[in-house]
Design an enzyme around this catalytic site. Structure first.
Site, PDB file in Angstrom:
ATOM      1  N   TYR A   1       6.549  86.527  44.019  1.00  0.00           N
ATOM      2  CA  TYR A   1       6.040  85.416  43.198  1.00  0.00           C
ATOM      3  C   TYR A   1       6.643  85.376  41.793  1.00  0.00           C
ATOM      4  O   TYR A   1       6.252  84.553  40.972  1.00  0.00           O
ATOM      5  CB  TYR A   1       4.512  85.442  43.122  1.00  0.00           C
ATOM      6  CG  TYR A   1       3.941  86.729  42.571  1.00  0.00           C
ATOM      7  CD1 TYR A   1       3.890  86.966  41.211  1.00  0.00           C
ATOM      8  CD2 TYR A   1       3.480  87.710  43.432  1.00  0.00           C
ATOM      9  CE1 TYR A   1       3.393  88.159  40.722  1.00  0.00           C
ATOM     10  CE2 TYR A   1       2.971  88.896  42.952  1.00  0.00           C
ATOM     11  CZ  TYR A   1       2.930  89.118  41.593  1.00  0.00           C
ATOM     12  OH  TYR A   1       2.444  90.301  41.107  1.00  0.00           O
TER      13      TYR A   1
ATOM     14  N   LYS B   1      -2.162 102.573  45.587  1.00  0.00           N
ATOM     15  CA  LYS B   1      -2.878 101.952  46.713  1.00  0.00           C
ATOM     16  C   LYS B   1      -3.099 102.904  47.889  1.00  0.00           C
ATOM     17  O   LYS B   1      -4.117 102.815  48.572  1.00  0.00           O
ATOM     18  CB  LYS B   1      -2.139 100.702  47.196  1.00  0.00           C
ATOM     19  CG  LYS B   1      -2.239  99.512  46.254  1.00  0.00           C
ATOM     20  CD  LYS B   1      -1.597  98.295  46.898  1.00  0.00           C
ATOM     21  CE  LYS B   1      -1.665  97.077  46.012  1.00  0.00           C
ATOM     22  NZ  LYS B   1      -1.156  95.875  46.670  1.00  0.00           N
TER      23      LYS B   1
ATOM     24  N   GLY C   1      11.085  93.161  56.053  1.00  0.00           N
ATOM     25  CA  GLY C   1      10.569  94.273  55.255  1.00  0.00           C
ATOM     26  C   GLY C   1       9.645  95.157  56.066  1.00  0.00           C
ATOM     27  O   GLY C   1       9.065  94.708  57.080  1.00  0.00           O
ATOM     28  N   ALA C   2       9.536  96.402  55.624  1.00  0.00           N
ATOM     29  CA  ALA C   2       8.631  97.347  56.304  1.00  0.00           C
ATOM     30  C   ALA C   2       7.950  98.245  55.274  1.00  0.00           C
ATOM     31  O   ALA C   2       7.519  99.346  55.593  1.00  0.00           O
ATOM     32  CB  ALA C   2       9.419  98.177  57.315  1.00  0.00           C
ATOM     33  N   GLY C   3       7.856  97.763  54.035  1.00  0.00           N
ATOM     34  CA  GLY C   3       7.178  98.519  52.975  1.00  0.00           C
ATOM     35  C   GLY C   3       5.689  98.194  52.964  1.00  0.00           C
ATOM     36  O   GLY C   3       5.131  97.679  53.947  1.00  0.00           O
ATOM     37  N   GLY C   4       5.046  98.479  51.841  1.00  0.00           N
ATOM     38  CA  GLY C   4       3.593  98.305  51.728  1.00  0.00           C
ATOM     39  C   GLY C   4       3.147  96.872  51.989  1.00  0.00           C
ATOM     40  O   GLY C   4       2.182  96.638  52.738  1.00  0.00           O
TER      41      GLY C   4
ATOM     42  N   GLY D   1       4.540  82.917  46.842  1.00  0.00           N
ATOM     43  CA  GLY D   1       3.722  84.125  46.907  1.00  0.00           C
ATOM     44  C   GLY D   1       2.542  84.171  45.940  1.00  0.00           C
ATOM     45  O   GLY D   1       1.698  85.061  46.038  1.00  0.00           O
TER      46      GLY D   1
ATOM     47  N   ARG E   1      -1.236  90.890  36.626  1.00  0.00           N
ATOM     48  CA  ARG E   1      -1.760  89.567  36.264  1.00  0.00           C
ATOM     49  C   ARG E   1      -3.262  89.494  36.527  1.00  0.00           C
ATOM     50  O   ARG E   1      -3.909  88.489  36.240  1.00  0.00           O
ATOM     51  CB  ARG E   1      -1.060  88.473  37.097  1.00  0.00           C
ATOM     52  CG  ARG E   1       0.117  87.856  36.421  1.00  0.00           C
ATOM     53  CD  ARG E   1       1.283  88.793  36.345  1.00  0.00           C
ATOM     54  NE  ARG E   1       2.357  88.280  35.533  1.00  0.00           N
ATOM     55  CZ  ARG E   1       3.616  88.665  35.666  1.00  0.00           C
ATOM     56  NH1 ARG E   1       3.929  89.597  36.539  1.00  0.00           N
ATOM     57  NH2 ARG E   1       4.540  88.156  34.874  1.00  0.00           N
TER      58      ARG E   1
ATOM     59  N   ASP F   1      -5.252  92.273  50.726  1.00  0.00           N
ATOM     60  CA  ASP F   1      -3.916  91.655  50.733  1.00  0.00           C
ATOM     61  C   ASP F   1      -3.685  90.858  52.024  1.00  0.00           C
ATOM     62  O   ASP F   1      -3.092  89.776  52.002  1.00  0.00           O
ATOM     63  CB  ASP F   1      -2.818  92.724  50.606  1.00  0.00           C
ATOM     64  CG  ASP F   1      -2.641  93.194  49.166  1.00  0.00           C
ATOM     65  OD1 ASP F   1      -2.974  92.433  48.235  1.00  0.00           O
ATOM     66  OD2 ASP F   1      -2.161  94.328  48.966  1.00  0.00           O
TER      67      ASP F   1
HETATM   68  P1  NAP Z   1       8.119  98.411  48.966  1.00  0.00           P
HETATM   69  O1  NAP Z   1       7.024  99.135  49.656  1.00  0.00           O
HETATM   70  O2  NAP Z   1       8.964  99.115  47.960  1.00  0.00           O
HETATM   71  O3  NAP Z   1       9.097  97.821  50.121  1.00  0.00           O
HETATM   72  C1  NAP Z   1      10.294  97.189  49.776  1.00  0.00           C
HETATM   73  C2  NAP Z   1      10.925  96.547  51.025  1.00  0.00           C
HETATM   74  O4  NAP Z   1      12.081  95.819  50.593  1.00  0.00           O
HETATM   75  C3  NAP Z   1      11.396  97.550  52.078  1.00  0.00           C
HETATM   76  O5  NAP Z   1      11.261  96.981  53.355  1.00  0.00           O
HETATM   77  C4  NAP Z   1      12.880  97.715  51.715  1.00  0.00           C
HETATM   78  O6  NAP Z   1      13.695  98.079  52.804  1.00  0.00           O
HETATM   79  C5  NAP Z   1      13.229  96.307  51.296  1.00  0.00           C
HETATM   80  N1  NAP Z   1      14.387  96.325  50.400  1.00  0.00           N
HETATM   81  C6  NAP Z   1      14.402  96.735  49.103  1.00  0.00           C
HETATM   82  N2  NAP Z   1      15.659  96.623  48.621  1.00  0.00           N
HETATM   83  C7  NAP Z   1      16.431  96.145  49.626  1.00  0.00           C
HETATM   84  C8  NAP Z   1      17.811  95.807  49.735  1.00  0.00           C
HETATM   85  N3  NAP Z   1      18.650  95.947  48.705  1.00  0.00           N
HETATM   86  N4  NAP Z   1      18.263  95.299  50.913  1.00  0.00           N
HETATM   87  C9  NAP Z   1      17.426  95.149  51.974  1.00  0.00           C
HETATM   88  N5  NAP Z   1      16.104  95.455  51.927  1.00  0.00           N
HETATM   89  C10 NAP Z   1      15.613  95.947  50.760  1.00  0.00           C
HETATM   90  O7  NAP Z   1       7.587  97.115  48.205  1.00  0.00           O
HETATM   91  P2  NAP Z   1       6.244  96.290  48.536  1.00  0.00           P
HETATM   92  O8  NAP Z   1       5.108  96.850  47.796  1.00  0.00           O
HETATM   93  O9  NAP Z   1       6.166  96.155  50.012  1.00  0.00           O
HETATM   94  O10 NAP Z   1       6.572  94.873  47.855  1.00  0.00           O
HETATM   95  C11 NAP Z   1       7.547  93.988  48.397  1.00  0.00           C
HETATM   96  C12 NAP Z   1       7.502  92.662  47.651  1.00  0.00           C
HETATM   97  O11 NAP Z   1       6.275  92.006  47.928  1.00  0.00           O
HETATM   98  C13 NAP Z   1       7.576  92.782  46.125  1.00  0.00           C
HETATM   99  O12 NAP Z   1       8.434  91.776  45.651  1.00  0.00           O
HETATM  100  C14 NAP Z   1       6.168  92.513  45.656  1.00  0.00           C
HETATM  101  O13 NAP Z   1       6.125  91.914  44.379  1.00  0.00           O
HETATM  102  C15 NAP Z   1       5.698  91.526  46.718  1.00  0.00           C
HETATM  103  N6  NAP Z   1       4.235  91.515  46.861  1.00  0.00           N
HETATM  104  C16 NAP Z   1       3.593  90.341  46.661  1.00  0.00           C
HETATM  105  C17 NAP Z   1       2.221  90.289  46.784  1.00  0.00           C
HETATM  106  C18 NAP Z   1       1.512  88.987  46.555  1.00  0.00           C
HETATM  107  O14 NAP Z   1       0.281  89.007  46.343  1.00  0.00           O
HETATM  108  N7  NAP Z   1       2.190  87.865  46.603  1.00  0.00           N
HETATM  109  C19 NAP Z   1       1.491  91.436  47.143  1.00  0.00           C
HETATM  110  C20 NAP Z   1       2.185  92.632  47.354  1.00  0.00           C
HETATM  111  C21 NAP Z   1       3.574  92.654  47.204  1.00  0.00           C
HETATM  112  P3  NAP Z   1      13.939  99.631  53.172  1.00  0.00           P
HETATM  113  O15 NAP Z   1      12.771 100.062  53.993  1.00  0.00           O
HETATM  114  O16 NAP Z   1      15.216  99.608  53.918  1.00  0.00           O
HETATM  115  O17 NAP Z   1      14.048 100.377  51.857  1.00  0.00           O
END
Ligand code: NAP
Length: 281
Positions: free
Chosen positions: A224, A71, A133-136, A245, A21, A108
């Site tokens: 979001y 990233k 969560g513990a991802g990016g 978000g 976006r 971010d």
């Molecule tokens: P990511 O690195 O892929 O991390 C995904 C996270 O979700 C991990 O902690 C994962 O747990 C968990 N997860 C995924 N599927 C799951 C399930 N079925 N049950 C339980 N936990 C699950 O993704 P990310 O980049 O951090 O992004 C996460 C979200 O944040 C996305 O929706 C993204 O659109 C949003 N986001 C928003 C902004 C904003 O500006 N508003 C910026 C960045 C990201 P595990 O470690 O167990 O796999």
């Protein structure tokens, strides 16, 4: 605004980049501020990322945003990094210096805090936060809260070892807890942030019982799309402050725009509705 030979150019590098976006968002600010500049989508596959970033100065780019999946890889191509990028281990904004060097930053964390504060007045100092969560994205959120002086940041993740690794790496107020301990964590939380991909369009729903939350807890879903997630609906239903978000996305964009185009843009309701039109299903 018609582009001239003096136009300032920036863009967003991703693979794919069609979902981003950012061109719509920066395009709005460029038009609104009447700036002779352009912000374009740049589809760059992972094996061309280094060449693309190194080519930015040669092409006269002022800089670029970097999005999924680049990233982390972009860190290595930068000549300098700000504190947030170094700690979070990811770059989302690059500024080309006058000498052609690349300065990488991560906005971010700041975008998350700015949105949370603008929408709910939440100030992290001394507060207890639960981060799902513990991802990016969770890395940026947890680091932002710890850096802003939160008293406790409890990271709850499906894969406990990832939450533990994050807590060990950042230290300070971070602790890791397994998903089954969530009710206990929520009972003392001043803030709940969903930084998992659960609840996102096309992903599984996030199923959390919010009944342990106190009446003053703020709930922030950084997903979001959709804007109004089940988590936020549930939170509003309980009379809690609920923050979506989209604002994080808007606020994280402002520092890059200012550095590339020379004017600090504002995050306004009009911008929000313009970007929202594109998110509507
Ligand atoms: P990511 O690195 O892929 O991390 C995904 C996270 O979700 C991990 O902690 C994962 O747990 C968990 N997860 C995924 N599927 C799951 C399930 N079925 N049950 C339980 N936990 C699950 O993704 P990310 O980049 O951090 O992004 C996460 C979200 O944040 C996305 O929706 C993204 O659109 C949003 N986001 C928003 C902004 C904003 O500006 N508003 C910026 C960045 C990201 P595990 O470690 O167990 O796999």
């Amino acid at each position: 605004m018609t582009l001239t030979g003096h136009s300032r150019i920036a863009g967003v590098i991703g693979w794919p980049v069609t979902h981003s976006r950012s061109p719509r968002l920066h395009g709005y600010w460029l038009r609104e501020l009447g700036i002779d500049g352009a912000y374009i989508p740049l589809a760059v596959p992972p094996d061309r990322l280094d060449a693309a970033l190194k080519g930015l100065p040669a092409l006269g780019f002022r800089g670029a945003n970097v999005t999924v999946p680049h990233k982390t890889a972009a860190l290595a191509a930068c000549d300098s990094l700000d504190r947030a990028a170094r700690a979070i281990g990811a770059v989302n904004t690059i500024v080309v210096g006058a000498d052609g060097t690349l300065a990488g930053s991560n906005t971010d964390a700041m975008g998350f805090l700015a949105n949370l504060n603008q929408e709910s007045g939440f100030v992290p100092t001394g507060k207890r936060a639960a981060v799902l969560g513990a991802g990016g994205a969770a890395r940026a959120v947890a680091w932002a809260l710890a850096d802003a002086g939160a008293g406790a940041v409890t990271v709850v993740n499906r894969t406990l070892s990832r939450a533990e690794a994050l807590a060990a790496e950042f230290g300070g107020p971070l602790v890791a807890r397994p998903w089954p301990a969530l009710a206990e964590v929520l009972a003392t939380a001043d803030l709940l942030v969903n930084a998992t991909s659960l609840g996102m369009q096309g992903a599984a729903p996030l199923e959390v019982d919010l009944s342990p939350l106190g009446a003053n807890t703020v709930v922030n879903d950084i997903v979001y799309s959709p804007l109004e997630t089940d988590l936020l609906r549930q939170a509003r239903g309980r009379g809690l402050a609920a923050v979506d978000g989209l604002g994080m996305l808007l606020h994280q964009a402002a520092p890059g725009f200012e550095r590339w185009f020379g004017t600090r843009p504002a995050v306004t309701p009009a911008l929000r509705s313009f970007v929202l039109q594109d998110l509507a299903p």
